[in-house]
Design a protein around this motif. Structure first.
Motif, PDB file in Angstrom:
ATOM      1  N   PRO A 133       8.528  28.618  29.995  1.00 53.20           N
ATOM      2  CA  PRO A 133       9.130  27.562  28.979  1.00 53.20           C
ATOM      3  C   PRO A 133       9.868  26.794  29.866  1.00 53.20           C
ATOM      4  O   PRO A 133       9.521  25.614  29.556  1.00 53.20           O
ATOM      5  N   SER A 134      10.845  26.493  30.742  1.00 49.76           N
ATOM      6  CA  SER A 134      11.254  25.865  31.230  1.00 49.76           C
ATOM      7  C   SER A 134      10.930  24.575  32.738  1.00 49.76           C
ATOM      8  O   SER A 134      11.458  23.746  32.657  1.00 49.76           O
ATOM      9  N   ASN A 135       9.485  24.935  32.402  1.00 56.01           N
ATOM     10  CA  ASN A 135       8.752  23.979  33.701  1.00 56.01           C
ATOM     11  C   ASN A 135       9.986  23.886  34.979  1.00 56.01           C
ATOM     12  O   ASN A 135       9.881  23.513  35.258  1.00 56.01           O
ATOM     13  N   SER A 136      10.999  24.756  35.424  1.00 56.58           N
ATOM     14  CA  SER A 136      11.771  25.079  36.217  1.00 56.58           C
ATOM     15  C   SER A 136      11.382  26.101  37.639  1.00 56.58           C
ATOM     16  O   SER A 136      11.197  27.177  37.341  1.00 56.58           O
ATOM     17  N   MET A 137      10.932  25.088  38.451  1.00 59.32           N
ATOM     18  CA  MET A 137      10.062  25.722  39.990  1.00 59.32           C
ATOM     19  C   MET A 137      12.222  26.302  40.864  1.00 59.32           C
ATOM     20  O   MET A 137      12.348  25.696  41.153  1.00 59.32           O
ATOM     21  N   VAL A 138      11.777  27.654  40.670  1.00 63.80           N
ATOM     22  CA  VAL A 138      12.705  27.768  41.414  1.00 63.80           C
ATOM     23  C   VAL A 138      13.100  27.990  43.425  1.00 63.80           C
ATOM     24  O   VAL A 138      11.893  27.856  44.161  1.00 63.80           O
ATOM     25  N   TYR A 139      13.696  26.578  44.479  1.00 66.21           N
ATOM     26  CA  TYR A 139      13.491  26.755  45.421  1.00 66.21           C
ATOM     27  C   TYR A 139      14.840  27.534  45.969  1.00 66.21           C
ATOM     28  O   TYR A 139      14.708  26.889  47.077  1.00 66.21           O
ATOM     29  N   ASP A 140      15.920  27.704  44.775  1.00 66.55           N
ATOM     30  CA  ASP A 140      17.149  28.391  46.239  1.00 66.55           C
ATOM     31  C   ASP A 140      17.383  29.348  45.041  1.00 66.55           C
ATOM     32  O   ASP A 140      17.886  29.203  43.974  1.00 66.55           O
ATOM     33  N   LEU A 141      17.239  30.327  46.343  1.00 71.50           N
ATOM     34  CA  LEU A 141      17.803  32.027  44.651  1.00 71.50           C
ATOM     35  C   LEU A 141      18.975  32.871  46.299  1.00 71.50           C
ATOM     36  O   LEU A 141      19.163  32.612  47.297  1.00 71.50           O
TER      37      LEU A 141
ATOM     38  N   LEU B 193       2.696  30.609  41.396  1.00 71.76           N
ATOM     39  CA  LEU B 193       2.624  30.821  42.326  1.00 71.76           C
ATOM     40  C   LEU B 193       1.769  31.707  43.287  1.00 71.76           C
ATOM     41  O   LEU B 193       1.177  31.326  43.453  1.00 71.76           O
ATOM     42  N   THR B 194       1.161  32.224  42.114  1.00 70.76           N
ATOM     43  CA  THR B 194       0.273  33.304  41.873  1.00 70.76           C
ATOM     44  C   THR B 194      -0.833  33.177  40.987  1.00 70.76           C
ATOM     45  O   THR B 194      -1.290  34.594  40.680  1.00 70.76           O
ATOM     46  N   LYS B 195      -0.386  32.243  40.540  1.00 71.94           N
ATOM     47  CA  LYS B 195      -1.615  32.283  39.131  1.00 71.94           C
ATOM     48  C   LYS B 195      -1.461  33.397  37.912  1.00 71.94           C
ATOM     49  O   LYS B 195      -2.726  33.436  38.240  1.00 71.94           O
ATOM     50  N   SER B 196      -0.266  33.744  38.120  1.00 72.46           N
ATOM     51  CA  SER B 196      -0.686  35.318  36.875  1.00 72.46           C
ATOM     52  C   SER B 196      -0.862  36.410  37.410  1.00 72.46           C
ATOM     53  O   SER B 196      -0.775  36.912  36.278  1.00 72.46           O
ATOM     54  N   LYS B 197      -1.236  36.260  38.668  1.00 76.46           N
ATOM     55  CA  LYS B 197      -1.588  37.483  39.406  1.00 76.46           C
ATOM     56  C   LYS B 197      -0.421  38.687  39.177  1.00 76.46           C
ATOM     57  O   LYS B 197      -0.784  40.143  39.424  1.00 76.46           O
ATOM     58  N   TYR B 198       0.490  38.240  39.399  1.00 78.70           N
ATOM     59  CA  TYR B 198       1.977  38.773  39.631  1.00 78.70           C
ATOM     60  C   TYR B 198       3.049  38.364  38.332  1.00 78.70           C
ATOM     61  O   TYR B 198       3.167  37.292  38.663  1.00 78.70           O
ATOM     62  N   ARG B 199       3.648  38.755  37.893  1.00 81.54           N
ATOM     63  CA  ARG B 199       4.314  38.341  36.391  1.00 81.54           C
ATOM     64  C   ARG B 199       5.853  38.257  36.054  1.00 81.54           C
ATOM     65  O   ARG B 199       5.800  37.264  35.495  1.00 81.54           O
ATOM     66  N   TYR B 200       5.731  39.631  37.236  1.00 80.10           N
ATOM     67  CA  TYR B 200       7.552  39.574  36.688  1.00 80.10           C
ATOM     68  C   TYR B 200       8.028  39.616  38.400  1.00 80.10           C
ATOM     69  O   TYR B 200       7.551  40.833  39.305  1.00 80.10           O
ATOM     70  N   PHE B 201       9.496  39.262  38.667  1.00 83.10           N
ATOM     71  CA  PHE B 201      10.183  38.908  39.684  1.00 83.10           C
ATOM     72  C   PHE B 201      11.170  40.037  39.499  1.00 83.10           C
ATOM     73  O   PHE B 201      11.352  40.820  40.353  1.00 83.10           O
ATOM     74  N   PHE B 202      11.654  40.684  38.649  1.00 82.23           N
ATOM     75  CA  PHE B 202      12.882  41.952  39.206  1.00 82.23           C
ATOM     76  C   PHE B 202      12.168  42.663  38.434  1.00 82.23           C
ATOM     77  O   PHE B 202      11.095  42.968  38.322  1.00 82.23           O
TER      78      PHE B 202
ATOM     79  N   ASP C 191      17.777  31.746  34.157  1.00 84.89           N
ATOM     80  CA  ASP C 191      17.221  31.824  35.878  1.00 84.89           C
ATOM     81  C   ASP C 191      16.073  33.176  35.243  1.00 84.89           C
ATOM     82  O   ASP C 191      15.484  33.401  36.693  1.00 84.89           O
ATOM     83  N   TYR C 192      15.621  33.761  34.413  1.00 85.10           N
ATOM     84  CA  TYR C 192      15.276  34.937  34.186  1.00 85.10           C
ATOM     85  C   TYR C 192      13.512  34.464  33.755  1.00 85.10           C
ATOM     86  O   TYR C 192      13.286  34.578  34.721  1.00 85.10           O
ATOM     87  N   SER C 193      14.240  33.384  33.617  1.00 84.39           N
ATOM     88  CA  SER C 193      12.666  32.182  32.803  1.00 84.39           C
ATOM     89  C   SER C 193      12.115  31.556  34.142  1.00 84.39           C
ATOM     90  O   SER C 193      11.029  31.428  34.406  1.00 84.39           O
ATOM     91  N   ALA C 194      13.173  31.245  35.184  1.00 83.80           N
ATOM     92  CA  ALA C 194      12.621  29.922  35.965  1.00 83.80           C
ATOM     93  C   ALA C 194      12.158  31.550  37.457  1.00 83.80           C
ATOM     94  O   ALA C 194      11.153  30.908  38.004  1.00 83.80           O
ATOM     95  N   LEU C 195      12.606  32.397  37.320  1.00 83.04           N
ATOM     96  CA  LEU C 195      12.386  33.779  38.872  1.00 83.04           C
ATOM     97  C   LEU C 195      10.528  33.826  37.777  1.00 83.04           C
ATOM     98  O   LEU C 195       9.548  33.876  38.842  1.00 83.04           O
TER      99      LEU C 195
END
Length: 223
Positions: free
Chosen positions: A23-31, A125-134, A114-118
């Motif tokens: 939703p935020s169109n924010s892609m994480v480059y630094d974590l 990056l996975t074309k929705s094959k994997y949807r949740y980071f946490f 941060d939750y939304s961005a990750l």
């Protein structure tokens, strides 16, 4: 038994081609993250640069917040201060850290972003094959919510914000991590780094300050 909390922070770049995945169109480059106990002792830190965005999407990186810091990232990677890795490798390290310390909560300032961005970066990056980071089942805490309950209601903080004009459009005390840390540290000259791990250090201090005052609302989602 100690209760361990993982404090994390992201830095992002904007994408207009996420196809609704974030939703935020924010892609994480630094974590970055650190592991702390409820007394503020730090047991482990990590700083990762996401190669899948940082290296492969040069045009997107030019939209990065604080893009002027990109030369610093080059130096930090070269000097071993940050690790350049794929997003899958970063996620694996994140999960392994949670497992190693039996982390009971994951915390961020304005955690919703941060939750939304990750999650959005994961899906993009996975074309929705994997949807949740946490990892499933670990509580997510939001120090912005905590600070609004604990610090922003203190008369001394209200006066502080009035004195330095740290006010919203509606005349309410602002609750950015930088301003909150200036208040609790007494260092009015402090400038937030806006890099992942370094921002975790001040967010950890906000977290511990709130926990010591009284039990605030912690969870990003109460239900």
């Amino acid at each position: 038994r100690k209760n361990y909390i993982l404090v994390f922070d992201t830095e992002t770049a904007n994408s207009t081609s996420t196809e609704g995945l974030c939703p935020s169109n924010s892609m994480v480059y630094d974590l970055g993250w650190l592991v702390t106990d409820t007394k503020g002792n730090v047991y482990e830190t990590a700083s990762f640069v996401n190669a899948d965005i940082y290296c492969d999407y040069e045009e997107m990186m030019q939209s990065a917040y604080y893009t002027s810091k990109l030369p610093q990232y080059e130096e930090d990677i070269k000097n071993g201060l940050r690790t350049l890795a794929t997003f899958a490798t970063i996620k694996k390290a994140f999960w392994e850290t949670c497992k190693k310390y039996k982390v009971t909560a994951i915390s961020a300032h304005n955690a919703r972003f941060d939750y939304s961005a990750l999650n959005g970066t994961q899906r993009y990056l996975t074309k929705s094959k994997y949807r949740y980071f946490f990892p499933f089942g670990i509580e997510i805490w939001d120090t912005l919510k905590m600070a609004r309950d604990v610090i922003c209601t203190m008369p001394s903080y209200e006066k502080y914000c009035w004195d330095f004009d740290y006010l919203t459009k509606n005349g309410k005390p602002r609750a950015t991590a930088e301003i909150l840390y200036r208040f609790i540290s007494g260092n009015e000259n402090f400038i937030e780094s806006h890099t992942g791990l370094e921002d975790c250090e001040i967010e950890k201090e906000i977290l511990i300050y709130c926990l010591r005052k009284h039990p605030p609302r912690k969870k990003l989602w109460e239900n």
